[in-house]
Design an enzyme around this catalytic site. Structure first.
Site, short mmCIF file in Angstrom:
data_model
loop_
_atom_site.label_atom_id
_atom_site.label_comp_id
_atom_site.label_asym_id
_atom_site.label_seq_id
_atom_site.Cartn_x
_atom_site.Cartn_y
_atom_site.Cartn_z
N LYS A 219 0.82 -1.22 0.00
CA LYS A 219 0.00 0.00 0.00
C LYS A 219 0.85 1.27 0.00
CE LYS A 219 -4.42 -1.81 1.32
NZ LYS A 219 -5.51 -1.95 2.27
N ARG A 253 -3.85 -10.04 4.57
CA ARG A 253 -4.19 -10.07 3.15
C ARG A 253 -3.00 -9.54 2.36
NH1 ARG A 253 -6.17 -6.47 -0.59
NH2 ARG A 253 -7.59 -7.32 -2.15
C1 8Y7 Z 1 -8.12 -4.27 1.46
C2 8Y7 Z 1 -9.16 -5.03 0.91
C3 8Y7 Z 1 -8.19 -3.89 -0.67
C4 8Y7 Z 1 -7.90 -4.34 2.85
C5 8Y7 Z 1 -9.72 -5.91 2.95
C6 8Y7 Z 1 -5.22 -3.00 -2.04
C7 8Y7 Z 1 -10.13 -5.35 -1.35
C8 8Y7 Z 1 -6.48 -2.26 -2.12
N1 8Y7 Z 1 -7.51 -3.58 0.45
N2 8Y7 Z 1 -9.94 -5.85 1.65
N3 8Y7 Z 1 -9.19 -4.78 -0.41
N4 8Y7 Z 1 -8.72 -5.18 3.56
N5 8Y7 Z 1 -10.46 -6.70 3.73
O1 8Y7 Z 1 -4.19 -2.29 -2.03
O2 8Y7 Z 1 -7.05 -3.69 3.44
O3 8Y7 Z 1 -5.17 -4.23 -1.98
S1 8Y7 Z 1 -7.91 -3.28 -2.27
#
Ligand code: 8Y7
Length: 273
Positions: A219, A253
C-alpha cells in the site's frame, strides 16, 4: 473457531490470505491477471506458496479506480471461482455488490470480503442466507474520493465503533459471530498518520471478540515511509504483515504469499517453543 463455509480454522496460527486480482487496472500486478486462465494459474501458485485463503476480486477499489458494472465484475470473477473448484483452501470474493456475492457463493466461494461492510442494500441477507464467512471492513468515503480529505477525531475509536456497529448488524441479520472477521481498512480514507495510529492500536480491535484481518500489502503508506515504488515494497509488506500479526491480526491479506508465509513460519516456530 473461524467458520468459512465448509472450512474451519482454529486460528492458533495466523492465516495468509493471498490476493488474486482479475482486474485490468490493478496497480499492484500491473494488470497481468486479465484472463481467467492467468488468474487461476496465479491462484494455484499462491496455494503452493502457502496461502490459507484466496481473495478473488474483479473491481479495483484503490483510490481513483474505475467503477465496474455488475455484469463485468461477474464475468471476471465467476470463471475464476468455477475454475478453482475443488482446491484445498477457501475462496473469498472481494465485492460489495450483493448480486456478485450471491453468484460467487453459488459458484463455490466460502467468504465475502466486503470493503463496504455489508452496508449495500441486500448484502446482509445474501451472506446471512449462506454459510460463508464475511470480512467487515471500515472505510471513510467512497474509493474514488476517499483520499482527498480523510478526517477523524480519534481514528481508532471511530473505526472501532463502526466495526462494532456492523458486527451487531450482521449478527442481528443472522450471521453467526464465528463467521465474522473485522478489518480497519488501511488506506481507505486514511492519511499516513491515521494508518499508523490504526497499526499502533490494532490490538484494541481484538477486544471486539472476532478475528482481525489486516491489509497493508504494497500500500501507498509503505511507499510513503520507504520511498519505494509499488513493485518494490515486498520487504516493507512482509514486515508490516508480521507487525500486524504481532498486534493481534489473525489474517493478513497479501500479494507476496511466499515471503509472508516464510516470515510467519519464523513467528510460529518462535511461539511454539
Ligand atoms: C483491502 C481489501 C483492498 C484491505 C480488505 C489494495 C479489497 C487495495 N484492500 N480488503 N481490499 N482489507 N479486507 O491495495 O485492506 O489491496 S484493495
Amino acid at each position: 473457531m473461524f467458520h468459512c463455509g465448509k472450512f474451519q480454522f482454529d486460528l492458533s496460527r495466523p492465516l495468509v490470505m493471498g490476493i488474486v486480482n482479475v482486474t485490468p487496472d490493478s496497480f499492484s500486478d500491473g494488470g497481468r491477471h486479465l484472463s481467467a486462465g492467468d488468474a487461476i494459474a496465479h491462484a494455484m501458485k499462491l496455494i503452493e506458496d502457502g496461502a490459507d485463503i484466496l481473495d478473488i476480486g474483479g473491481e479495483s477499489t484503490r483510490p481513483g479506480a474505475a467503477i465496474v458494472s455488475e455484469q463485468e465484475e461477474l464475468d471476471r470473477v465467476l470463471h475464476v471461482i468455477e475454475g478453482l473448484r475443488g482446491i484445498s483452501v477457501p475462496i473469498s470474493v472481494d465485492t460489495y455488490k450483493p448480486g456478485v456475492m450471491r453468484a460467487a457463493l453459488v459458484a463455490g466461494a466460502s467468504m465475502v470480503n466486503d470493503i463496504n461492510a455489508l452496508q449495500t442494500e441486500g448484502a446482509l441477507a445474501v451472506v446471512a442466507g449462506s454459510d460463508a464467512a464475511v470480512c467487515l471492513m471500515h472505510k471513510q468515503g467512497k474509493p474514488q474520493t476517499m483520499q482527498e480529505q480523510p478526517a477523524y477525531q480519534n481514528v481508532t475509536d471511530e473505526v472501532g465503533n463502526f466495526l462494532r456497529e456492523r458486527m451487531a448488524a450482521a449478527e442481528i441479520a443472522g450471521i453467526a459471530r464465528e463467521r465474522i472477521v473485522i478489518d480497519p481498512g488501511f488506506g481507505f480514507g486514511k492519511t499516513l498518520a491515521h494508518n499508523l495510529d490504526l497499526l499502533r492500536g490494532l490490538a484494541a480491535f481484538g477486544t471486539l471478540g472476532v478475528p482481525v484481518l489486516a491489509g497493508l500489502s504494497r500500500k501507498s503508506m509503505l511507499g510513503a515511509i520507504t520511498g519505494r515504488e509499488v513493485g518494490d515494497r515486498i520487504a516493507a509488506s512482509v514486515v508490516s504483515a508480521l507487525l500486524a500479526v504481532q498486534r493481534g491480526a489473525s489474517i493478513v491479506r497479501v500479494h507476496d504469499v511466499r515471503e509472508t508465509a516464510d516470515a510467519l513460519k519464523i513467528w510460529n516456530t518462535l511461539n511454539e517453543g
